[in-house]
Design a protein around this motif. Structure first.
Motif, PDB file in Angstrom:
ATOM      1  N   PRO A  69       0.807  -1.232   0.000  1.00 40.31           N
ATOM      2  CA  PRO A  69       0.000   0.000   0.000  1.00 40.31           C
ATOM      3  C   PRO A  69       0.835   1.276   0.000  1.00 40.31           C
ATOM      4  O   PRO A  69       0.408   2.300  -0.528  1.00 40.31           O
ATOM      5  CB  PRO A  69      -0.836  -0.127   1.278  1.00 40.31           C
ATOM      6  N   ILE A  70       2.029   1.221   0.545  1.00 42.02           N
ATOM      7  CA  ILE A  70       2.879   2.403   0.587  1.00 42.02           C
ATOM      8  C   ILE A  70       3.269   2.872  -0.816  1.00 42.02           C
ATOM      9  O   ILE A  70       3.587   4.043  -1.029  1.00 42.02           O
ATOM     10  CB  ILE A  70       4.149   2.110   1.423  1.00 42.02           C
ATOM     11  N   THR A  71       3.209   1.947  -1.787  1.00 42.27           N
ATOM     12  CA  THR A  71       3.573   2.313  -3.163  1.00 42.27           C
ATOM     13  C   THR A  71       2.428   2.972  -3.920  1.00 42.27           C
ATOM     14  O   THR A  71       2.624   3.431  -5.048  1.00 42.27           O
ATOM     15  CB  THR A  71       4.024   1.069  -3.952  1.00 42.27           C
ATOM     16  N   LEU A  72       1.239   3.040  -3.316  1.00 41.97           N
ATOM     17  CA  LEU A  72       0.065   3.592  -3.994  1.00 41.97           C
ATOM     18  C   LEU A  72      -0.334   4.966  -3.482  1.00 41.97           C
ATOM     19  O   LEU A  72      -1.096   5.670  -4.152  1.00 41.97           O
ATOM     20  CB  LEU A  72      -1.124   2.638  -3.840  1.00 41.97           C
ATOM     21  N   ILE A  73       0.140   5.357  -2.318  1.00 42.21           N
ATOM     22  CA  ILE A  73      -0.303   6.616  -1.726  1.00 42.21           C
ATOM     23  C   ILE A  73       0.301   7.808  -2.459  1.00 42.21           C
ATOM     24  O   ILE A  73       1.302   7.683  -3.174  1.00 42.21           O
ATOM     25  CB  ILE A  73       0.058   6.688  -0.230  1.00 42.21           C
ATOM     26  N   TYR A  74      -0.333   8.967  -2.261  1.00 44.60           N
ATOM     27  CA  TYR A  74       0.180  10.195  -2.862  1.00 44.60           C
ATOM     28  C   TYR A  74       1.332  10.724  -2.014  1.00 44.60           C
ATOM     29  O   TYR A  74       1.180  11.021  -0.831  1.00 44.60           O
ATOM     30  CB  TYR A  74      -0.915  11.255  -2.948  1.00 44.60           C
ATOM     31  N   TYR A  75       2.502  10.831  -2.646  1.00 48.13           N
ATOM     32  CA  TYR A  75       3.683  11.369  -1.973  1.00 48.13           C
ATOM     33  C   TYR A  75       4.483  12.136  -3.006  1.00 48.13           C
ATOM     34  O   TYR A  75       5.162  11.552  -3.850  1.00 48.13           O
ATOM     35  CB  TYR A  75       4.515  10.257  -1.342  1.00 48.13           C
ATOM     36  N   TYR A  91      10.767   8.683 -11.616  1.00 52.83           N
ATOM     37  CA  TYR A  91       9.490   9.348 -11.395  1.00 52.83           C
ATOM     38  C   TYR A  91       8.364   8.335 -11.227  1.00 52.83           C
ATOM     39  O   TYR A  91       8.069   7.556 -12.126  1.00 52.83           O
ATOM     40  CB  TYR A  91       9.188  10.274 -12.576  1.00 52.83           C
ATOM     41  N   GLN A  92       7.727   8.348 -10.073  1.00 57.66           N
ATOM     42  CA  GLN A  92       6.629   7.412  -9.783  1.00 57.66           C
ATOM     43  C   GLN A  92       5.301   8.109 -10.102  1.00 57.66           C
ATOM     44  O   GLN A  92       4.501   8.425  -9.217  1.00 57.66           O
ATOM     45  CB  GLN A  92       6.705   6.951  -8.335  1.00 57.66           C
ATOM     46  N   VAL A 142      -2.515   8.850  -9.731  1.00 56.63           N
ATOM     47  CA  VAL A 142      -3.781   8.177 -10.001  1.00 56.63           C
ATOM     48  C   VAL A 142      -4.106   7.107  -8.965  1.00 56.63           C
ATOM     49  O   VAL A 142      -5.260   6.968  -8.536  1.00 56.63           O
ATOM     50  CB  VAL A 142      -3.750   7.540 -11.412  1.00 56.63           C
ATOM     51  N   SER A 143      -3.107   6.350  -8.544  1.00 57.79           N
ATOM     52  CA  SER A 143      -3.340   5.191  -7.677  1.00 57.79           C
ATOM     53  C   SER A 143      -4.042   5.512  -6.353  1.00 57.79           C
ATOM     54  O   SER A 143      -4.776   4.651  -5.847  1.00 57.79           O
ATOM     55  CB  SER A 143      -2.013   4.466  -7.403  1.00 57.79           C
ATOM     56  N   LEU A 194      -6.997  16.222  -5.718  1.00 58.73           N
ATOM     57  CA  LEU A 194      -5.555  16.081  -5.581  1.00 58.73           C
ATOM     58  C   LEU A 194      -4.903  17.413  -5.200  1.00 58.73           C
ATOM     59  O   LEU A 194      -4.042  17.470  -4.304  1.00 58.73           O
ATOM     60  CB  LEU A 194      -4.973  15.533  -6.877  1.00 58.73           C
ATOM     61  N   LEU A 195      -5.296  18.489  -5.867  1.00 55.60           N
ATOM     62  CA  LEU A 195      -4.697  19.787  -5.587  1.00 55.60           C
ATOM     63  C   LEU A 195      -5.014  20.270  -4.173  1.00 55.60           C
ATOM     64  O   LEU A 195      -4.143  20.811  -3.478  1.00 55.60           O
ATOM     65  CB  LEU A 195      -5.182  20.813  -6.614  1.00 55.60           C
TER      66      LEU A 195
END
Length: 257
Positions: free
Chosen positions: A38-44, A53-54, A59-60, A107-108
């Motif tokens: 789950p840590i790879t899907l959060i907004y960071y 660049y991830q 989107v995830s 997101l913004l």
């Protein structure tokens, strides 16, 4: 002979079933099988702008439910509210632009103000807000064991977030209300009452992605007589729908007023 599942998928609104399907698959792979962390899907933001660049993190965050029962319940409510919102759009391309717009605003707002990392609940609230804005106040909706006017649905959802997840979840969810409210204002309220121009018109090429022709003529909008239920299509909020939320509230009210 087609199965009930295939019939359901064929009848389901196309974008809503896609959003719910991607969410379900992503959540199962994450919480059940552990294929995705789950840590790879959060907004960071630092991982989005830093090499490598991830970019998927833009989107995830919109496609991950909560764990355990959240996989089922979050996906169910997401599909219900998204499909009801999609039915209120005459063309699928318009609903696509709506989803992209509210997603960008969510997101913004979270990037600059709220600081949220997962946005599925906010997107769900945006769908519910648009749906509630399109329905006459007499239309009722079921939420767990309670039944109430659909107009209260997004606020009941925020209340449940406050009870089960705390104030930060409410702040994130409220960005969905703001995003959907902004869309309705820019596309329906301001062009009509402010004598301005709708700047969020859907390009023909977007319609072509869903309808097979980039030059297809717009489908005429059917004006509701105010007696519609939660299952029919009607004109978008802000048009001449008797009992519509904007006609009742006018143009000078504050958000949610």
């Amino acid at each position: 002979m087609s199965s009930p599942l295939s019939e359901f998928l064929q009848q389901a609104p196309p974008l809503s079933r896609t959003i719910a399907g991607v969410t379900l698959v992503t959540s199962v792979l994450t919480w059940v099988f552990g294929v995705i962390q789950p840590i790879t899907l959060i907004y960071y933001y630092p991982l989005i702008t830093g090499y490598p660049y991830q970019l998927w993190r833009l989107v995830s965050p919109f496609f991950l439910t909560g764990p355990k029962m959240g996989i089922v319940m979050d996906t169910f409510f997401l599909y219900r509210d998204a499909s009801e919102a999609e039915k209120r759009f005459v063309r699928t391309g318009d609903f696509f632009i709506f989803t992209v717009f509210v997603g960008a605003i969510i997101l913004l707002l979270n990037h600059f103000i709220v600081g949220g990392a997962l946005f599925l609940q906010a997107l769900n609230v945006a769908f519910a807000y648009y749906w509630s804005a399109k329905e006459p106040a007499a239309t009722s909706v079921n939420f767990f064991v309670a039944s109430f006017s659909v107009r209260y649905l997004p606020y009941v959802m925020l209340l449940m977030m406050a009870i089960t997840k705390g104030p930060q979840a409410v702040y994130v969810g409220a960005t969905g209300v703001i995003a959907a409210h902004a869309y309705i204002f820019l596309t329906h309220v301001y062009p009509r009452y402010g004598m301005g121009r709708n700047i969020l018109t859907t390009p023909n090429w977007v319609h072509g992605l869903f309808e097979g022709s980039s030059t297809a003529a717009p489908i005429p909008i059917r004006v509701s007589d105010g007696s519609s239920t939660a299952t029919g299509r009607a004109a978008p909020a802000g048009f001449d729908s008797v009992g519509g939320i904007w006609r009742q509230r006018g143009t000078g009210q504050r958000l949610g007023g």
